[in-house]
Write a protein that holds these residues in place. Sequence first.
Motif, PDB file in Angstrom:
ATOM      1  N   ASP A 125       1.223  -1.467  -0.412  1.00 24.17           N
ATOM      2  CA  ASP A 125      -0.268  -0.014  -0.426  1.00 24.17           C
ATOM      3  C   ASP A 125       0.787   1.249   0.069  1.00 24.17           C
ATOM      4  OD1 ASP A 125      -2.194  -1.658  -0.006  1.00 24.17           O
ATOM      5  OD2 ASP A 125      -2.476  -1.087   2.455  1.00 24.17           O
ATOM      6  N   GLY A 126       1.758   0.972   0.824  1.00 24.69           N
ATOM      7  CA  GLY A 126       2.990   2.429   0.292  1.00 24.69           C
ATOM      8  C   GLY A 126       3.528   2.466  -0.363  1.00 24.69           C
ATOM      9  N   GLY A 127       4.083   1.023  -0.992  1.00 23.45           N
ATOM     10  CA  GLY A 127       4.397   1.083  -2.138  1.00 23.45           C
ATOM     11  C   GLY A 127       6.184   0.741  -2.115  1.00 23.45           C
ATOM     12  N   TYR A 128       5.997   0.144  -1.338  1.00 18.11           N
ATOM     13  CA  TYR A 128       7.818  -0.295  -1.003  1.00 18.11           C
ATOM     14  C   TYR A 128       7.532  -2.076  -1.295  1.00 18.11           C
ATOM     15  CZ  TYR A 128       7.909   3.580   1.926  1.00 18.11           C
ATOM     16  OH  TYR A 128       7.908   4.463   2.621  1.00 18.11           O
ATOM     17  N   PRO A 129       8.785  -2.671  -1.692  1.00 19.10           N
ATOM     18  CA  PRO A 129       8.953  -3.827  -2.061  1.00 19.10           C
ATOM     19  C   PRO A 129       9.062  -4.380  -0.934  1.00 19.10           C
ATOM     20  CG  PRO A 129      11.043  -2.480  -1.728  1.00 19.10           C
ATOM     21  CD  PRO A 129      10.179  -1.941  -2.264  1.00 19.10           C
ATOM     22  N   ARG A 130       8.949  -6.042  -1.037  1.00 22.64           N
ATOM     23  CA  ARG A 130       8.778  -7.021   0.052  1.00 22.64           C
ATOM     24  C   ARG A 130      10.332  -6.827  -0.819  1.00 22.64           C
ATOM     25  NH1 ARG A 130       5.806  -7.964   3.164  1.00 22.64           N
ATOM     26  NH2 ARG A 130       3.298  -8.014   3.556  1.00 22.64           N
ATOM     27  N   ARG A 131      11.248  -7.710  -0.178  1.00 25.68           N
ATOM     28  CA  ARG A 131      12.789  -8.437   0.159  1.00 25.68           C
ATOM     29  C   ARG A 131      13.107  -9.005   1.395  1.00 25.68           C
ATOM     30  NH1 ARG A 131      17.049  -3.475  -1.214  1.00 25.68           N
ATOM     31  NH2 ARG A 131      15.813  -2.588  -3.005  1.00 25.68           N
ATOM     32  N   PRO A 132      13.763 -10.412   0.669  1.00 28.35           N
ATOM     33  CA  PRO A 132      14.650 -11.199   1.683  1.00 28.35           C
ATOM     34  C   PRO A 132      15.600 -10.744   2.494  1.00 28.35           C
ATOM     35  CG  PRO A 132      15.202 -11.400  -0.753  1.00 28.35           C
ATOM     36  CD  PRO A 132      14.176 -10.777  -0.851  1.00 28.35           C
ATOM     37  N   PRO A 133      15.783 -11.165   3.594  1.00 30.54           N
ATOM     38  CA  PRO A 133      16.923 -10.457   4.329  1.00 30.54           C
ATOM     39  C   PRO A 133      18.535 -10.530   3.488  1.00 30.54           C
ATOM     40  CG  PRO A 133      15.552 -12.123   5.731  1.00 30.54           C
ATOM     41  CD  PRO A 133      14.904 -11.447   4.320  1.00 30.54           C
ATOM     42  N   LEU A 134      19.328  -9.958   3.961  1.00 31.90           N
ATOM     43  CA  LEU A 134      20.452  -9.948   2.737  1.00 31.90           C
ATOM     44  C   LEU A 134      21.289 -11.182   2.814  1.00 31.90           C
ATOM     45  CD1 LEU A 134      22.404  -6.230   3.694  1.00 31.90           C
ATOM     46  CD2 LEU A 134      20.866  -7.507   1.893  1.00 31.90           C
ATOM     47  N   TRP A 135      21.128 -12.391   4.171  1.00 25.40           N
ATOM     48  CA  TRP A 135      21.776 -13.596   4.049  1.00 25.40           C
ATOM     49  C   TRP A 135      20.346 -14.841   3.470  1.00 25.40           C
ATOM     50  CZ3 TRP A 135      19.441 -10.978   8.079  1.00 25.40           C
ATOM     51  CH2 TRP A 135      18.427 -11.624   8.711  1.00 25.40           C
ATOM     52  N   ARG A 136      19.942 -14.610   2.857  1.00 30.70           N
ATOM     53  CA  ARG A 136      18.797 -15.023   2.560  1.00 30.70           C
ATOM     54  C   ARG A 136      18.837 -15.467   1.016  1.00 30.70           C
ATOM     55  NH1 ARG A 136      13.680 -17.164   5.449  1.00 30.70           N
ATOM     56  NH2 ARG A 136      14.790 -17.791   6.861  1.00 30.70           N
ATOM     57  N   ARG A 137      19.829 -14.288   0.519  1.00 25.97           N
ATOM     58  CA  ARG A 137      19.517 -13.665  -0.949  1.00 25.97           C
ATOM     59  C   ARG A 137      21.139 -14.944  -1.687  1.00 25.97           C
ATOM     60  NH1 ARG A 137      19.056  -7.579  -1.336  1.00 25.97           N
ATOM     61  NH2 ARG A 137      17.556  -7.390   0.340  1.00 25.97           N
ATOM     62  N   SER A 138      20.786 -15.446  -3.001  1.00 28.35           N
ATOM     63  CA  SER A 138      21.767 -16.360  -3.136  1.00 28.35           C
ATOM     64  C   SER A 138      22.176 -15.368  -3.796  1.00 28.35           C
ATOM     65  CB  SER A 138      21.236 -17.171  -4.850  1.00 28.35           C
ATOM     66  OG  SER A 138      20.802 -16.232  -5.720  1.00 28.35           O
ATOM     67  N   ARG A 139      23.671 -15.971  -4.210  1.00 29.79           N
ATOM     68  CA  ARG A 139      25.182 -15.063  -4.837  1.00 29.79           C
ATOM     69  C   ARG A 139      25.458 -15.726  -5.957  1.00 29.79           C
ATOM     70  NH1 ARG A 139      29.469 -16.263  -0.593  1.00 29.79           N
ATOM     71  NH2 ARG A 139      30.532 -17.404  -2.410  1.00 29.79           N
ATOM     72  N   PRO A 140      25.562 -14.717  -6.739  1.00 31.61           N
ATOM     73  CA  PRO A 140      25.673 -14.615  -8.132  1.00 31.61           C
ATOM     74  C   PRO A 140      26.594 -15.575  -8.062  1.00 31.61           C
ATOM     75  CG  PRO A 140      26.263 -12.132  -7.401  1.00 31.61           C
ATOM     76  CD  PRO A 140      26.230 -12.857  -6.308  1.00 31.61           C
ATOM     77  N   ARG A 141      26.903 -16.125  -9.153  1.00 31.77           N
ATOM     78  CA  ARG A 141      27.959 -17.747  -9.146  1.00 31.77           C
ATOM     79  C   ARG A 141      28.711 -16.912 -10.288  1.00 31.77           C
ATOM     80  NH1 ARG A 141      25.656 -22.762 -12.299  1.00 31.77           N
ATOM     81  NH2 ARG A 141      23.534 -22.907 -10.487  1.00 31.77           N
ATOM     82  N   GLY A 142      30.656 -17.320  -9.894  1.00 27.25           N
ATOM     83  CA  GLY A 142      31.577 -17.000 -10.114  1.00 27.25           C
ATOM     84  C   GLY A 142      32.039 -15.420  -9.141  1.00 27.25           C
ATOM     85  N   ARG A 143      30.798 -15.511  -8.076  1.00 22.83           N
ATOM     86  CA  ARG A 143      32.138 -15.145  -6.966  1.00 22.83           C
ATOM     87  C   ARG A 143      32.600 -15.092  -6.464  1.00 22.83           C
ATOM     88  NH1 ARG A 143      29.641  -8.922  -7.771  1.00 22.83           N
ATOM     89  NH2 ARG A 143      29.843  -8.684  -9.787  1.00 22.83           N
ATOM     90  N   GLY A 144      33.548 -15.013  -5.888  1.00 19.28           N
ATOM     91  CA  GLY A 144      33.908 -14.997  -4.251  1.00 19.28           C
ATOM     92  C   GLY A 144      34.106 -16.760  -4.197  1.00 19.28           C
TER      93      GLY A 144
END
Length: 157
Positions: A125-144
Amino acid sequence: MRRLYRVRRALNYANLSTPLGLLVARAGRARTEPGPGGLVLAHGYRLPLPIAGAFTVGNVVLTRHGEGYLTGALLRHEARHASQYAACLGLPMLPAYGAAAVVSLLLSGHQAAWNVFERLAGLEDGGYPRRPPLWRRSRPRGRGPAPGPGPRGTAGS
């Protein structure tokens, strides 16, 4: 006006959050008009902070936009913030909201996605996104480094 709206309006005047909101509207040279549910709508707010399409202080809903912007889901979202001021006894809402925004930024990289006040007011309703917490995001391949044990033959620490 429904009884709950009258109670919210009275509490937010008594706890000084609505008078502060009216001062903020005046400082920002916003035009005020009565809104639904005992709210005061303030259009044309001119100060640079906060950075938001709309924000609420007590029963005062402020926006940089003109009349017609504060309608529907966004107005319901901001009205819920007015109720939060009443529940938080007014001015303590300001530091509590600030702390919740910092926590949300640390958890998700966004000031509202995990802000308890925004979630209770309705993120969408406020126009804000739902985002997962940082630790639940998948890391891009080839990094780290690759997960798993280190190179063979090295001593453990």
